[in-house]
Design a protein around this motif. Sequence first.
Motif, PDB file in Angstrom:
ATOM      1  N   LEU A  92     -13.220  -6.884  -8.690  1.00 49.53           N
ATOM      2  CA  LEU A  92     -11.779  -6.655  -8.800  1.00 49.53           C
ATOM      3  C   LEU A  92     -11.495  -5.394  -9.624  1.00 49.53           C
ATOM      4  O   LEU A  92     -10.635  -4.588  -9.263  1.00 49.53           O
ATOM      5  N   LYS A 147       0.838  -1.192   0.000  1.00 47.36           N
ATOM      6  CA  LYS A 147       0.000   0.000   0.000  1.00 47.36           C
ATOM      7  C   LYS A 147       0.876   1.245   0.000  1.00 47.36           C
ATOM      8  O   LYS A 147       1.832   1.356   0.763  1.00 47.36           O
ATOM      9  N   PRO A 156     -10.271   4.720  -6.611  1.00 48.12           N
ATOM     10  CA  PRO A 156      -9.641   3.394  -6.687  1.00 48.12           C
ATOM     11  C   PRO A 156      -8.622   3.197  -5.575  1.00 48.12           C
ATOM     12  O   PRO A 156      -8.053   4.161  -5.044  1.00 48.12           O
ATOM     13  N   LYS A 157      -8.372   1.937  -5.248  1.00 48.73           N
ATOM     14  CA  LYS A 157      -7.293   1.615  -4.300  1.00 48.73           C
ATOM     15  C   LYS A 157      -5.941   1.699  -5.012  1.00 48.73           C
ATOM     16  O   LYS A 157      -4.917   1.932  -4.383  1.00 48.73           O
ATOM     17  N   ARG A 198     -13.188  -2.748  -9.896  1.00 48.26           N
ATOM     18  CA  ARG A 198     -13.503  -1.519  -9.165  1.00 48.26           C
ATOM     19  C   ARG A 198     -12.381  -1.092  -8.217  1.00 48.26           C
ATOM     20  O   ARG A 198     -12.399   0.031  -7.710  1.00 48.26           O
ATOM     21  N   GLU A 199     -11.452  -1.974  -7.968  1.00 47.81           N
ATOM     22  CA  GLU A 199     -10.360  -1.648  -7.043  1.00 47.81           C
ATOM     23  C   GLU A 199      -9.280  -0.790  -7.701  1.00 47.81           C
ATOM     24  O   GLU A 199      -8.441  -0.224  -7.015  1.00 47.81           O
ATOM     25  N   SER A 200      -9.273  -0.724  -9.035  1.00 46.18           N
ATOM     26  CA  SER A 200      -8.221   0.034  -9.727  1.00 46.18           C
ATOM     27  C   SER A 200      -8.842   0.909 -10.808  1.00 46.18           C
ATOM     28  O   SER A 200      -9.979   0.704 -11.228  1.00 46.18           O
ATOM     29  N   ILE A 224      -6.297  -7.536  -5.369  1.00 44.49           N
ATOM     30  CA  ILE A 224      -6.136  -6.109  -5.090  1.00 44.49           C
ATOM     31  C   ILE A 224      -6.926  -5.820  -3.823  1.00 44.49           C
ATOM     32  O   ILE A 224      -8.142  -6.058  -3.774  1.00 44.49           O
ATOM     33  N   ASP A 225      -6.217  -5.348  -2.812  1.00 43.93           N
ATOM     34  CA  ASP A 225      -6.783  -5.162  -1.484  1.00 43.93           C
ATOM     35  C   ASP A 225      -7.356  -6.510  -1.020  1.00 43.93           C
ATOM     36  O   ASP A 225      -6.601  -7.453  -0.838  1.00 43.93           O
ATOM     37  N   GLU A 226      -8.662  -6.630  -0.890  1.00 44.25           N
ATOM     38  CA  GLU A 226      -9.231  -7.898  -0.396  1.00 44.25           C
ATOM     39  C   GLU A 226      -9.990  -8.663  -1.474  1.00 44.25           C
ATOM     40  O   GLU A 226     -10.623  -9.683  -1.188  1.00 44.25           O
ATOM     41  N   GLN A 227      -9.913  -8.190  -2.726  1.00 44.28           N
ATOM     42  CA  GLN A 227     -10.621  -8.861  -3.818  1.00 44.28           C
ATOM     43  C   GLN A 227      -9.650  -9.731  -4.613  1.00 44.28           C
ATOM     44  O   GLN A 227      -8.608  -9.255  -5.055  1.00 44.28           O
TER      45      GLN A 227
END
Length: 244
Positions: free
Chosen positions: A79, A26, A159-160, A81-83, A60-63
């Motif tokens: 997934l 992170k 996004p993360k 949506r995380e990026s 990615i993160d928790e997905q």
Amino acid sequence: MISINGLHKQFGDLEVLKGIDLQVNKGQVIVVIGPSGSGKTTLLRCLNILEVPTAGSITIDEQTADFSKTVNKRTVDLLRRESAMVFQHYNLFPHMTALQNVMEGPVIVKKMSKTDARAKAEQLLNKVGLGDKLDFYPHQLSGGQQQRVGIARALALEPKVMLFDEPTSALDPELVGEVLQVMKDLASEGITMVVVTHEMRFANDVANEVIFMDQGRIIERSKPIDMFTRPKEERTRQFLNLIQ
């Protein structure tokens, strides 16, 4: 924040990614360099599921999605949506203003009200220095301004991870600096970023680590000072000698 394990991607008989393993913490800024055809852009497109990997897993993160098995649409959507991705050629909607381009994602993807999406878009366009260009269409903006709209549009999705695919390669040299400055500002805020670029000065100044790819594999990974002054691999040295 990102964990890639055994990632493969084939287009017909052509294997473009040949077992990529990569972990990104992170807040890290990872810059990916390498010759044309090395798989850099395909790696980014797989991270954002614009290309579906042939095998391997991405978290990615928790997905997590494991592409060695059948992956359903919901898993892919979660997934994705995380990026968010910033493209080489901006990919703005030509019939929409800068403001409308940035509002589109929150309204369509996040089901945000148009009032809230407008407020967020105005804030982000101010953030990238375009508060006075809200009602301008892409054709009325310079390449550097269009790319900054593209960055604001990606940020609007909260996004993360931010993915940048050669974000300055289509720009005239005098416009490169304004885009790189926005990216440097984002890095200083602790946003996790994976950047494919030929801008070695940016890599040296901003990256936590630099990855050198060739022929679908990660050949070397190290801190910028080590990559650019004392690379371990002969193939890395050959590449850097050609471009520096």
